[in-house]
Design an enzyme around this catalytic site. Structure first.
Site, mmCIF file in Angstrom:
data_model
loop_
_atom_site.group_PDB
_atom_site.id
_atom_site.type_symbol
_atom_site.label_atom_id
_atom_site.label_comp_id
_atom_site.label_asym_id
_atom_site.label_seq_id
_atom_site.Cartn_x
_atom_site.Cartn_y
_atom_site.Cartn_z
ATOM 1 N N LYS A 22 -14.750 0.327 6.573
ATOM 2 C CA LYS A 22 -14.141 0.405 5.606
ATOM 3 C C LYS A 22 -13.076 -1.125 5.269
ATOM 4 O O LYS A 22 -13.549 -1.773 3.992
ATOM 5 C CB LYS A 22 -13.057 1.241 4.809
ATOM 6 C CG LYS A 22 -12.446 0.363 3.782
ATOM 7 C CD LYS A 22 -10.764 1.982 3.400
ATOM 8 C CE LYS A 22 -9.689 2.023 4.560
ATOM 9 N NZ LYS A 22 -8.580 0.711 4.045
ATOM 10 N N ASN A 23 -12.843 -1.484 6.762
ATOM 11 C CA ASN A 23 -11.971 -2.452 7.023
ATOM 12 C C ASN A 23 -12.946 -4.064 7.181
ATOM 13 O O ASN A 23 -12.209 -5.036 6.805
ATOM 14 C CB ASN A 23 -11.000 -2.588 7.518
ATOM 15 C CG ASN A 23 -9.496 -1.743 7.556
ATOM 16 O OD1 ASN A 23 -9.164 -1.024 5.842
ATOM 17 N ND2 ASN A 23 -8.460 -1.091 8.035
ATOM 18 N N CYS A 118 4.462 -1.552 -0.012
ATOM 19 C CA CYS A 118 3.611 -0.015 0.108
ATOM 20 C C CYS A 118 4.379 0.787 0.893
ATOM 21 O O CYS A 118 5.013 0.435 1.823
ATOM 22 C CB CYS A 118 1.903 -0.644 0.614
ATOM 23 S SG CYS A 118 2.268 -0.517 2.279
ATOM 24 N N ARG A 123 4.798 -5.878 3.778
ATOM 25 C CA ARG A 123 3.588 -6.316 3.826
ATOM 26 C C ARG A 123 3.456 -7.369 2.785
ATOM 27 O O ARG A 123 2.657 -7.533 2.272
ATOM 28 C CB ARG A 123 2.764 -5.495 3.542
ATOM 29 C CG ARG A 123 2.718 -3.722 4.302
ATOM 30 C CD ARG A 123 1.193 -3.044 4.177
ATOM 31 N NE ARG A 123 -0.200 -3.427 4.133
ATOM 32 C CZ ARG A 123 -1.347 -2.938 4.787
ATOM 33 N NH1 ARG A 123 -0.594 -1.635 4.323
ATOM 34 N NH2 ARG A 123 -2.453 -3.521 5.245
ATOM 35 N N ASP A 308 -3.956 2.395 12.761
ATOM 36 C CA ASP A 308 -4.100 2.568 12.630
ATOM 37 C C ASP A 308 -4.523 3.815 12.811
ATOM 38 O O ASP A 308 -5.276 4.807 12.068
ATOM 39 C CB ASP A 308 -5.415 1.833 11.484
ATOM 40 C CG ASP A 308 -5.140 1.166 10.358
ATOM 41 O OD1 ASP A 308 -3.773 1.248 9.804
ATOM 42 O OD2 ASP A 308 -6.437 0.390 9.535
ATOM 43 N N ARG A 400 -9.396 7.584 -0.184
ATOM 44 C CA ARG A 400 -9.637 6.344 -0.026
ATOM 45 C C ARG A 400 -10.543 5.796 0.849
ATOM 46 O O ARG A 400 -10.694 4.735 1.310
ATOM 47 C CB ARG A 400 -8.249 5.645 -0.147
ATOM 48 C CG ARG A 400 -7.546 5.554 -0.888
ATOM 49 C CD ARG A 400 -5.750 4.843 -1.346
ATOM 50 N NE ARG A 400 -6.284 3.287 -0.328
ATOM 51 C CZ ARG A 400 -5.243 2.624 0.372
ATOM 52 N NH1 ARG A 400 -4.355 3.457 0.520
ATOM 53 N NH2 ARG A 400 -6.005 1.864 0.957
HETATM 54 C C1 UD1 Z 1 -5.051 -4.834 8.031
HETATM 55 C C2 UD1 Z 1 -5.866 -3.086 7.715
HETATM 56 C C3 UD1 Z 1 -5.150 -1.920 8.202
HETATM 57 C C4 UD1 Z 1 -4.809 -2.587 9.279
HETATM 58 C C5 UD1 Z 1 -3.420 -3.560 9.202
HETATM 59 C C6 UD1 Z 1 -3.114 -3.704 11.086
HETATM 60 C C7 UD1 Z 1 -7.530 -3.582 6.064
HETATM 61 C C8 UD1 Z 1 -8.017 -3.829 4.755
HETATM 62 N N1 UD1 Z 1 -6.124 -3.379 6.283
HETATM 63 O O1 UD1 Z 1 -3.920 -4.789 6.914
HETATM 64 O O2 UD1 Z 1 -5.958 -1.300 8.452
HETATM 65 O O3 UD1 Z 1 -3.373 -1.576 8.994
HETATM 66 O O4 UD1 Z 1 -4.596 -4.878 9.726
HETATM 67 O O5 UD1 Z 1 -4.290 -3.744 11.589
HETATM 68 O O6 UD1 Z 1 -7.992 -5.011 6.941
HETATM 69 N N2 UD1 Z 1 2.281 -10.382 7.338
HETATM 70 C C9 UD1 Z 1 3.242 -10.604 7.331
HETATM 71 N N3 UD1 Z 1 3.043 -11.630 6.870
HETATM 72 C C10 UD1 Z 1 1.367 -11.927 5.778
HETATM 73 C C11 UD1 Z 1 0.714 -10.824 5.785
HETATM 74 C C12 UD1 Z 1 1.078 -10.092 7.054
HETATM 75 O O7 UD1 Z 1 4.881 -11.021 7.712
HETATM 76 O O8 UD1 Z 1 1.308 -13.143 4.897
HETATM 77 C C13 UD1 Z 1 2.754 -9.123 8.279
HETATM 78 C C14 UD1 Z 1 2.721 -7.909 8.120
HETATM 79 O O9 UD1 Z 1 3.940 -7.274 6.881
HETATM 80 C C15 UD1 Z 1 2.354 -6.814 9.231
HETATM 81 C C16 UD1 Z 1 1.543 -7.649 10.272
HETATM 82 O O10 UD1 Z 1 2.038 -8.860 9.732
HETATM 83 O O11 UD1 Z 1 3.890 -6.498 9.750
HETATM 84 C C17 UD1 Z 1 0.490 -7.530 10.521
HETATM 85 O O12 UD1 Z 1 0.229 -7.034 9.654
HETATM 86 P P1 UD1 Z 1 -2.354 -7.507 8.636
HETATM 87 O O13 UD1 Z 1 -2.375 -7.682 10.191
HETATM 88 O O14 UD1 Z 1 -1.292 -8.389 7.398
HETATM 89 O O15 UD1 Z 1 -2.383 -6.566 7.809
HETATM 90 P P2 UD1 Z 1 -3.269 -6.024 6.650
HETATM 91 O O16 UD1 Z 1 -4.166 -7.618 7.181
HETATM 92 O O17 UD1 Z 1 -2.693 -6.400 5.270
#
Ligand code: UD1
Length: 427
Positions: A22-23, A118, A123, A308, A400
């Site tokens: 999915k990701n 969420c 996030r 995850d 999902r």
């Molecule tokens: C992706 C995955 C999700 C997984 C996560 C961590 C997808 C679609 N989803 O989510 O399943 O749980 O990686 O492996 O691939 N953060 C910030 N600012 C930002 C972006 C992130 O502070 O602009 C923080 C987040 O709150 C979190 C950390 O960075 O604490 C890592 O999150 P991130 O790797 O961005 O997660 P996603 O990409 O949303």
């Protein structure tokens, strides 16, 4: 809403074919926005999130044809006629933010609803936005929307990301493929899904190096072209079914996947006493005669232990001999499954970002409620091991991210069935 009913206690035996990730599929679908020629993706899983992303792309003007049987999606973004990603779709799926980079790069503008928090944490998307600004986009937040503009196109830059973020790395990598000049992404995420996206972008004509390391270099090109790409195996689904074998004392062959996708998880399972043996197109997961040993876990960006898989590993640790300390470092609120596991007889105490799991000899079935995607599957795993009946509510979370989960588990001997909404109401 549908429910899932499980009668636990049967060791699972057989083969489970792992679906496409999915990701990986979600960013790959948005990569189609970068070109006016067709992108054909195979091994696309049949999941609610994939449907949401296709809906989003269609409302941007893409023509999408999908063959569910063949697991194939062909996208054509020749005529993008709408650069707004509306709240109604974005609120359902945070990964919608992945249209932002490609839209600005290709169209010079995008308006994307802010995803908001969420159930697992706040996030934010600041890293995505700051990175795009460094590539020359003008960003404004207004009325709950991100307005991004780069009428003269993006230009390459060196971007140091303060936190390792998977989707921010993907967004910026995609945007940089069409920027003028060289972009360096420093402190980039190294997940296999990033490498998969880079492989697809390269077959579309992008010039990318260093994916899979913490520094990715992208030399912008003026145009991307048509391509065909196969989505990699879902490592989170792989890990989930590996735990299904271990927690039920069974033996499963996980097909169309690889041990190499989950180095840290596999080594934790082995420390817990689970036997892993590589096969030709997958691997065996076999329970040993010894009880599951307690193993300490800390979630980290790849190649560390995936957040995850934390909830699923915790389900396994509830029945370990001894104790396990599980520390969550990625999301601030990712222990929502703990009270539900405790309702099934688990002994877990949460202290801030750590959970101390003291193993119990047997879980008992109970009515439980899913709170997010991975939490809900941890309750399915606990239900498979528990004595008696478990009824899981709010299963839309499960839909999902897990393709045909009941069928896959039932084929290996699990007593699991879906109770459709009407039957659930009548019961
Ligand atoms: C992706 C995955 C999700 C997984 C996560 C961590 C997808 C679609 N989803 O989510 O399943 O749980 O990686 O492996 O691939 N953060 C910030 N600012 C930002 C972006 C992130 O502070 O602009 C923080 C987040 O709150 C979190 C950390 O960075 O604490 C890592 O999150 P991130 O790797 O961005 O997660 P996603 O990409 O949303």
């Amino acid at each position: 809403m549908d429910q899932i009913r499980i009668i636990g206690g049967t060791p699972l035996r057989g083969t489970i074919t792992i679906s496409g990730a999915k990701n990986a599929a979600l960013p790959l679908l948005t990569a189609a926005l970068l070109s006016n020629e067709a992108l054909e993706l195979t091994n696309i899983p049949d999941l609610a999130d994939i449907k949401s992303m296709i809906d989003l792309l269609e409302q941007h003007g893409l023509t999408v044809s999908r063959d569910l049987e063949a697991k194939k999606v062909t996208l054509n973004a020749q005529a993008i006629n709408n650069t707004t990603a509306p709240y109604d779709i974005v609120r359902k799926m945070r990964a919608s933010i992945l249209v932002l980079g490609p839209l600005v790069a290709r169209c010079g503008e995008a308006r994307v609803s802010l995803p908001g928090g969420c159930s697992i944490g706040t996030r934010p998307v600041d890293i995505h936005l700051r990175g795009l600004e460094e590539l020359g986009a003008k960003i404004e937040l207004k009325d709950g929307y991100i307005n991004a503009e780069a009428p003269n196109g993006l230009r390459g830059a060196t971007i140091t990301m303060p936190i390792v973020s998977v989707t921010a790395t993907e967004n910026l990598m995609m945007a940089a493929t069409l920027a003028k000049g060289t972009t360096k992404l420093i402190n980039a995420a190294r997940e296999p899904e990033i490498v998969d996206l880079a492989n697809c972008l390269r077959s579309m004509g992008a010039n990318i190096q260093g994916d899979g390391t913490d520094t990715i270099t992208i030399e912008g090109v003026s145009k991307l072209h048509k391509a065909t790409h196969r989505v990699i195996a879902d490592r989170i689904e792989t890990g989930t079914f590996a735990i299904a074998a271990a927690i039920t004392g069974g033996e499963l062959y996980l097909k169309d996947t690889s041990i190499d996708l989950l180095p840290s998880f596999i080594s934790s399972l082995q420390k817990a006493g689970v036997i892993i043996e590589a096969g030709q197109d997958g691997f065996w997961v076999k329970s040993s005669a010894q009880p599951i040993a307690g193993v300490d876990i800390m979630t980290e960006p790849y190649p560390g232990f995936a957040t995850d898989l934390q909830a699923q590993m915790m389900a396994l640790m509830t029945v370990c001999q001894g104790a396990s300390m599980m520390t969550e470092t990625i999301f601030e609120n990712r222990f929502m499954h703990v009270p539900e596991l405790c309702r099934m007889g688990a002994n877990i105490t949460v202290h801030g970002s750590s959970a101390l799991v003291r193993g119990v000899s047997q879980l008992r079935g109970a009515p439980v409620m899913a709170t997010d995607l991975r939490a809900s599957v941890s309750l399915v795993l606990a239900g498979l091991a528990a004595e008696g009946e478990t009824i899981l509510s709010r299963v839309y979370h499960l839909d999902r991210g897990y393709e045909h989960i009941e069928t896959k588990l039932r084929q290996c001997g699990a007593h699991i069935e879906r109770i459709k909404e009407k039957e659930a109401l009548a019961a």
